[in-house]
Write an enzyme that holds these catalytic residues in place. Sequence first.
Site, PDB file in Angstrom:
ATOM      1  N   TRP A 164      66.876  71.534 -30.222  1.00 15.22           N
ATOM      2  CA  TRP A 164      66.147  70.928 -29.101  1.00 15.22           C
ATOM      3  C   TRP A 164      65.618  69.552 -29.473  1.00 15.22           C
ATOM      4  O   TRP A 164      64.424  69.294 -29.415  1.00 15.22           O
ATOM      5  CB  TRP A 164      64.997  71.842 -28.674  1.00 15.22           C
ATOM      6  CG  TRP A 164      65.442  73.111 -28.032  1.00 15.22           C
ATOM      7  CD1 TRP A 164      65.904  73.269 -26.769  1.00 15.22           C
ATOM      8  CD2 TRP A 164      65.449  74.418 -28.624  1.00 15.22           C
ATOM      9  NE1 TRP A 164      66.209  74.589 -26.519  1.00 15.22           N
ATOM     10  CE2 TRP A 164      65.941  75.319 -27.641  1.00 15.22           C
ATOM     11  CE3 TRP A 164      65.100  74.928 -29.866  1.00 15.22           C
ATOM     12  CZ2 TRP A 164      66.090  76.680 -27.876  1.00 15.22           C
ATOM     13  CZ3 TRP A 164      65.246  76.283 -30.101  1.00 15.22           C
ATOM     14  CH2 TRP A 164      65.735  77.146 -29.123  1.00 15.22           C
ATOM     15  N   HIS A 178      62.965  72.241 -22.661  1.00 10.43           N
ATOM     16  CA  HIS A 178      63.310  73.413 -21.843  1.00 10.43           C
ATOM     17  C   HIS A 178      62.100  73.855 -21.025  1.00 10.43           C
ATOM     18  O   HIS A 178      60.955  73.544 -21.388  1.00 10.43           O
ATOM     19  CB  HIS A 178      63.849  74.566 -22.694  1.00 10.43           C
ATOM     20  CG  HIS A 178      62.985  74.924 -23.875  1.00 10.43           C
ATOM     21  ND1 HIS A 178      63.347  75.874 -24.794  1.00 10.43           N
ATOM     22  CD2 HIS A 178      61.769  74.473 -24.289  1.00 10.43           C
ATOM     23  CE1 HIS A 178      62.396  75.986 -25.717  1.00 10.43           C
ATOM     24  NE2 HIS A 178      61.440  75.140 -25.435  1.00 10.43           N
ATOM     25  N   ARG A 204      66.916  65.943 -23.316  1.00  9.19           N
ATOM     26  CA  ARG A 204      67.417  66.157 -24.681  1.00  9.19           C
ATOM     27  C   ARG A 204      68.043  64.882 -25.197  1.00  9.19           C
ATOM     28  O   ARG A 204      68.612  64.092 -24.436  1.00  9.19           O
ATOM     29  CB  ARG A 204      68.460  67.276 -24.693  1.00  9.19           C
ATOM     30  CG  ARG A 204      67.883  68.587 -24.197  1.00  9.19           C
ATOM     31  CD  ARG A 204      68.171  69.757 -25.065  1.00  9.19           C
ATOM     32  NE  ARG A 204      67.546  70.932 -24.460  1.00  9.19           N
ATOM     33  CZ  ARG A 204      68.133  72.113 -24.315  1.00  9.19           C
ATOM     34  NH1 ARG A 204      69.357  72.288 -24.755  1.00  9.19           N
ATOM     35  NH2 ARG A 204      67.481  73.104 -23.764  1.00  9.19           N
ATOM     36  N   GLN A 218      66.364  72.717 -15.358  1.00 11.47           N
ATOM     37  CA  GLN A 218      66.471  74.098 -15.837  1.00 11.47           C
ATOM     38  C   GLN A 218      65.715  75.053 -14.922  1.00 11.47           C
ATOM     39  O   GLN A 218      64.730  74.682 -14.289  1.00 11.47           O
ATOM     40  CB  GLN A 218      65.886  74.203 -17.250  1.00 11.47           C
ATOM     41  CG  GLN A 218      66.938  74.608 -18.267  1.00 11.47           C
ATOM     42  CD  GLN A 218      66.369  74.933 -19.636  1.00 11.47           C
ATOM     43  OE1 GLN A 218      65.164  75.091 -19.811  1.00 11.47           O
ATOM     44  NE2 GLN A 218      67.258  75.039 -20.598  1.00 11.47           N
ATOM     45  N   VAL A 261      63.112  85.249 -28.285  1.00 10.13           N
ATOM     46  CA  VAL A 261      63.579  86.509 -27.675  1.00 10.13           C
ATOM     47  C   VAL A 261      64.194  87.403 -28.753  1.00 10.13           C
ATOM     48  O   VAL A 261      64.754  86.925 -29.726  1.00 10.13           O
ATOM     49  CB  VAL A 261      64.617  86.253 -26.548  1.00 10.13           C
ATOM     50  CG1 VAL A 261      63.943  85.879 -25.259  1.00 10.13           C
ATOM     51  CG2 VAL A 261      65.636  85.200 -26.954  1.00 10.13           C
ATOM     52  N   ALA A 315      63.189  87.068 -20.485  1.00 12.38           N
ATOM     53  CA  ALA A 315      63.131  85.672 -20.053  1.00 12.38           C
ATOM     54  C   ALA A 315      64.539  85.116 -20.083  1.00 12.38           C
ATOM     55  O   ALA A 315      65.405  85.631 -20.801  1.00 12.38           O
ATOM     56  CB  ALA A 315      62.234  84.865 -20.980  1.00 12.38           C
TER      57      ALA A 315
HETATM   58  N1  PHE Z   1      65.004  77.789 -23.439  1.00 16.17           N
HETATM   59  C1  PHE Z   1      66.354  78.129 -23.833  1.00 16.17           C
HETATM   60  C2  PHE Z   1      67.186  76.855 -23.885  1.00 16.17           C
HETATM   61  O1  PHE Z   1      66.816  75.889 -23.283  1.00 16.17           O
HETATM   62  C3  PHE Z   1      66.958  79.113 -22.877  1.00 16.17           C
HETATM   63  C4  PHE Z   1      66.299  80.447 -22.944  1.00 16.17           C
HETATM   64  C5  PHE Z   1      65.233  80.748 -22.139  1.00 16.17           C
HETATM   65  C6  PHE Z   1      66.767  81.426 -23.817  1.00 16.17           C
HETATM   66  C7  PHE Z   1      64.618  81.993 -22.196  1.00 16.17           C
HETATM   67  C8  PHE Z   1      66.199  82.650 -23.875  1.00 16.17           C
HETATM   68  C9  PHE Z   1      65.103  82.919 -23.066  1.00 16.17           C
HETATM   69  O2  PHE Z   1      68.201  76.785 -24.510  1.00 16.17           O
END
Ligand code: PHE
Length: 347
Positions: A164, A178, A204, A218, A261, A315
């Site tokens: 990121w 994100h 990004r 997003q 996660v 999520a």
């Molecule tokens: N935030 C992650 C991304 O931008 C996506 C994601 C969100 C993955 C929630 C798992 C749970 O790549």
Amino acid sequence: MENSKVEDLLSKINTLLDEAGTKINAADNLQILEALRVEYLGRKSQLIDILKGIKDAEPSQKAKLGQRSNLAKSQIENKIQEKIKQIKEKELKAIELQEEIDISIPPSGIKKGHKHLITTTIEEVEDIFMRMGFEVHYPYAIDDDYHNFESLNIPPGHPARDSWDTFWTEQGKIAITHTSSMQNRILSQQKPPVRAIVIGRCFRNEATDARHEHTFTQVEGVYVDKGITLPDMLGTLKEFFSKYYKKDLAVKFTPDFFPFVEPGGMMSLSCILCNGEGCKVCKQTGWLELLGCGMIHPKVLEMAGIDPKTYSGFAWGFGLERLIMLKNNINDIRLFNSGDLDFIKQF
Ligand code: PHE
């Protein structure tokens, strides 16, 4: 000269002054004012006559009359100037009124624009999720390290930060990478059950190409309650995508790693173009890998003040542009922000 004559002349000056004042007040254009100036201040005016008539007066009488008539002259001149100003202002006001532009009148001959494809899709996505019981949140475009990383189980120095890479302000703030940046806020602000989506722009540090943009949209989802499991997540997302693409679609979960996660993974959708048969877009696999998702990590729940022994949740986060591209057969993500009217007008 007799003093009574001096008094006479003084009162005559006063009368002239009054008379001039009344006429100047009544004047309603510049020509009349000019004529009044000649009448009261010109070489043949009565004031000049008075001054001519005091040649034989004593010096003190001369001084008195001279001062008084000079004062009268300047008072008349001032009145005339004042009136000229008033008349000019009035004329300007009249012109302004005539030329006044009413900005509330709709322009003629200019075609009205329409909402951008991203805006209409955001509305559509919000509508579908709201019907499914989710509330809608929007992220801060600029946020801090804690919300974008630390509260998501990504401490400083964690190698996952490399995925990121983004833009930092001089004060150490981040252009969010994100919409997960809102997870901690949403989870710590309300007691479960929590059902929320977050829609907003993310940023990004990307080398851009047809599939990658530095700025994109997003859609995050957060669902926390007692007894929530992975199949609940797949069911929820299957429902959403089937509604958005207006056809019944299959979903598939493939394990992958995100620090926030556990288990985490990528969710794929049966290819909407070939219905899973295999085509160029899905590279003959029949599946489109669409989003990152998973069961919210116990540490993330804990940091938001939720007991992971009592509650669980899932999520996800997906890119809105990718969804739109598949639906509308758009082959370059850079078109969305290009300002290309030929592109924009099609939708
Ligand atoms: N935030 C992650 C991304 O931008 C996506 C994601 C969100 C993955 C929630 C798992 C749970 O790549």
